[in-house]
Each structure stands twice: as C-alpha cells, then as structure tokens.
Design a protein around this motif. Structure first.
Motif, mmCIF file in Angstrom:
data_model
loop_
_atom_site.group_PDB
_atom_site.id
_atom_site.type_symbol
_atom_site.label_atom_id
_atom_site.label_comp_id
_atom_site.label_asym_id
_atom_site.label_seq_id
_atom_site.Cartn_x
_atom_site.Cartn_y
_atom_site.Cartn_z
ATOM 1 N N ALA A 100 8.210 8.708 3.959
ATOM 2 C CA ALA A 100 7.635 8.640 5.305
ATOM 3 C C ALA A 100 6.136 8.932 5.282
ATOM 4 C CB ALA A 100 8.353 9.637 6.229
ATOM 5 N N LEU A 101 5.712 9.880 4.447
ATOM 6 C CA LEU A 101 4.289 10.182 4.322
ATOM 7 C C LEU A 101 3.523 8.985 3.758
ATOM 8 C CD1 LEU A 101 1.852 12.086 4.388
ATOM 9 C CD2 LEU A 101 2.595 12.979 2.155
ATOM 10 N N ALA A 102 4.072 8.351 2.727
ATOM 11 C CA ALA A 102 3.419 7.181 2.143
ATOM 12 C C ALA A 102 3.319 6.048 3.157
ATOM 13 C CB ALA A 102 4.186 6.727 0.898
ATOM 14 N N TRP A 103 4.369 5.856 3.951
ATOM 15 C CA TRP A 103 4.351 4.802 4.968
ATOM 16 C C TRP A 103 3.309 5.100 6.039
ATOM 17 C CZ3 TRP A 103 5.391 -0.002 5.566
ATOM 18 C CH2 TRP A 103 5.535 -0.569 6.848
ATOM 19 N N TRP B 66 0.834 -1.207 0.000
ATOM 20 C CA TRP B 66 0.000 0.000 0.000
ATOM 21 C C TRP B 66 0.867 1.254 0.000
ATOM 22 C CZ3 TRP B 66 -4.808 0.808 -1.285
ATOM 23 C CH2 TRP B 66 -5.725 -0.253 -1.222
ATOM 24 N N ALA B 67 1.931 1.228 0.778
ATOM 25 C CA ALA B 67 2.820 2.392 0.831
ATOM 26 C C ALA B 67 3.471 2.639 -0.530
ATOM 27 C CB ALA B 67 3.890 2.187 1.895
ATOM 28 N N TYR B 68 3.832 1.565 -1.220
ATOM 29 C CA TYR B 68 4.458 1.697 -2.538
ATOM 30 C C TYR B 68 3.467 2.284 -3.542
ATOM 31 C CZ TYR B 68 7.406 0.425 -6.500
ATOM 32 O OH TYR B 68 8.200 0.454 -7.622
ATOM 33 N N LEU B 69 2.222 1.836 -3.487
ATOM 34 C CA LEU B 69 1.193 2.404 -4.345
ATOM 35 C C LEU B 69 1.007 3.896 -4.039
ATOM 36 C CD1 LEU B 69 -1.250 2.143 -6.325
ATOM 37 C CD2 LEU B 69 -2.642 1.586 -4.313
ATOM 38 N N LEU B 70 0.883 4.234 -2.772
ATOM 39 C CA LEU B 70 0.691 5.633 -2.388
ATOM 40 C C LEU B 70 1.896 6.490 -2.761
ATOM 41 C CD1 LEU B 70 -0.932 4.893 1.060
ATOM 42 C CD2 LEU B 70 -2.068 6.028 -0.862
ATOM 43 N N LEU C 57 11.553 3.796 1.804
ATOM 44 C CA LEU C 57 10.298 3.125 2.142
ATOM 45 C C LEU C 57 10.544 1.697 2.623
ATOM 46 C CD1 LEU C 57 7.217 3.276 2.195
ATOM 47 C CD2 LEU C 57 7.222 2.507 -0.181
ATOM 48 N N LEU C 58 11.418 0.978 1.942
ATOM 49 C CA LEU C 58 11.741 -0.387 2.375
ATOM 50 C C LEU C 58 12.409 -0.383 3.745
ATOM 51 C CD1 LEU C 58 12.981 -1.944 -0.985
ATOM 52 C CD2 LEU C 58 10.971 -2.649 0.336
ATOM 53 N N ALA C 59 13.249 0.623 4.001
ATOM 54 C CA ALA C 59 13.881 0.721 5.316
ATOM 55 C C ALA C 59 12.839 0.910 6.407
ATOM 56 C CB ALA C 59 14.886 1.875 5.326
ATOM 57 N N LEU C 60 11.803 1.677 6.121
ATOM 58 C CA LEU C 60 10.724 1.861 7.093
ATOM 59 C C LEU C 60 9.890 0.598 7.257
ATOM 60 C CD1 LEU C 60 9.518 5.401 5.953
ATOM 61 C CD2 LEU C 60 10.786 4.867 8.042
ATOM 62 N N ALA D 16 12.840 13.050 -1.222
ATOM 63 C CA ALA D 16 12.418 11.644 -1.257
ATOM 64 C C ALA D 16 12.106 11.066 0.131
ATOM 65 C CB ALA D 16 13.471 10.797 -1.971
ATOM 66 N N PRO D 17 12.959 11.242 1.149
ATOM 67 C CA PRO D 17 12.630 10.655 2.457
ATOM 68 C C PRO D 17 11.335 11.173 3.069
ATOM 69 C CG PRO D 17 14.972 11.152 2.331
ATOM 70 C CD PRO D 17 14.337 11.777 1.136
ATOM 71 N N PRO D 18 11.036 12.486 3.052
ATOM 72 C CA PRO D 18 9.748 12.912 3.616
ATOM 73 C C PRO D 18 8.547 12.321 2.881
ATOM 74 C CG PRO D 18 11.216 14.792 3.383
ATOM 75 C CD PRO D 18 11.882 13.652 2.717
ATOM 76 N N PHE D 19 8.614 12.206 1.568
ATOM 77 C CA PHE D 19 7.493 11.621 0.837
ATOM 78 C C PHE D 19 7.374 10.126 1.122
ATOM 79 C CE2 PHE D 19 7.548 15.513 -1.744
ATOM 80 C CZ PHE D 19 6.179 15.750 -1.828
#
Length: 210
Positions: free
Chosen positions: A197-200, A95-99, A153-156, A192-195
């Motif tokens: 984190a938002l997706a996650w 879901w995070a990857y889609l978002l 995202l994968l790290a999160l 990239a990191p803030p976006f």
C-alpha cells in the motif's frame, strides 16, 4: 492530474510526461534487476538471527511450491492482462513495483534474518536464474514477503471489481502457502500488505502526468 482510466494508448503516447516517466521506470527496473543478484548474495552471506514464531512452530512444513507458483503466476498474468489496456494504471503499477523492491531492499538491509526452522526451499526457475544467480540457494530474503506484496500491489493497481477480489484472494492464499512452506516468517507475510500500500501511494506521487 488526468483521470486514471481516461487515457488511451494513442493519447498517452502523445503525452511527453507519460513517455518520459515510462522510459524512466523501465530503465530503472532494468538497472535494479542487474544489481539484485549481487545484493541478494550479500544478504545471504551476512550473519542474521532467527525470530520466534509461534504460528510456524505449530505448523508442519510441506512442499507446496507447485500450488504457490500457480497462484503467483496466474495472479501476475491476470494483473498484466488487466493493466495493459490502461496505460496510466500500468505506468503507476510499474513505478509502484520499482518502489516496492526498493523498500524491500531497505527492509532486508535493516532486518537480517535467518530462514525459519523447517524451511522447505521454494524453487522458482525464473527468479532463481534472473535474480538469485548465486552458487547457493537464497533463503534470507525474508522481510517482507515479496510474493504476497506483489499480488497485493496488483490488486490495488487493477480497477475495482471481480479481478481485484480475485487478486486479493490470491494474496491471502500465497501468504498461507509460503507459511506452509516455512519460506517466510508470519511477520514477513503480515508486513507485505502495508508495504504494498505504501509503494502504491508513493507511485501516485511519482507517476503524475500534470
């Protein structure tokens, strides 16, 4: 909400909410992939502007495609292997990857950019065939850096520990490599990191099972 690591695959599959959310996100990802080539062709064709970037101006451009894709695909492999035995984390990551991609489509729409001066094409045979299926190379998919955001995202998504640290290190490395390649502006990498984190965070809302 069920504890994030307590769900096994047999238990997850017996849960209707899990099956529904997994099927929905896979269907939406396939739909997105089917539409992205047309969208990126439109992004490439429209007028855009060049941003001043003092760091890139001082950084000589080099082709580091081999190193960049080694980092990207090793990181993706590590993330997938870690998430596969953890169905809820995998569901939330999907879901995070889609978002993340939907957010990126939005930022590309809002901020049309020409590629940085000195761009060296970053060639990815897989993505070029599946996503960037256009007669000319796609060079305007800039804000924000999808490669950097994917590894963040994968790290999160993976549990805390050595693998998370490795993916965070890979995120820093890929961010540096795309700058050396002049494939992105510095702003693309920093955003990239803030976006991610938002997706996650948003994915935690969407993928709740109870």
């Amino acid at each position: 909400m069920l504890p994030i690591d307590s769900l096994t695959w047999p238990a997850a599959w017996r849960n209707f909410a899990f099956r529904w959310r997994l099927g929905a996100v896979l269907a939406l990802l396939l739909l997105l992939v089917s539409q992205l080539p047309r969208y990126f062709a439109w992004v490439q064709a429209r007028p855009a502007r060049i941003l001043p970037d003092p760091l890139l101006a001082a950084l000589p451009a080099h082709d580091v495609s081999g190193a960049a894709f080694a980092v990207i695909y090793l990181g993706i492999g590590l993330g997938v292997v870690t998430l596969l035995p953890r169905p809820y984390r995998l569901l939330r990551a999907l879901w995070a990857y889609l978002l993340l991609h939907l957010l990126r489509c939005l930022t590309l729409y809002l901020l049309p950019l020409e590629p940085p001066p000195g761009l060296v094409l970053l060639r990815d045979p897989l993505v070029d065939q599946l996503i960037y299926a256009a007669p000319a190379p796609i060079t305007k998919d800039l804000f924000f850096s999808g490669h950097t955001a994917t590894l963040v995202l994968l790290a999160l998504a993976v549990p805390p520990g050595g693998r998370r640290r490795a993916l965070l290190a890979g995120s820093l490395l890929i961010g540096a490599l795309v700058l050396v390649q002049h494939a992105h502006y510095t702003y693309d990498v920093l955003a990239a990191p803030p976006f991610a984190a938002l997706a996650w965070w948003l994915s935690g809302r969407v993928s709740r099972l109870v």
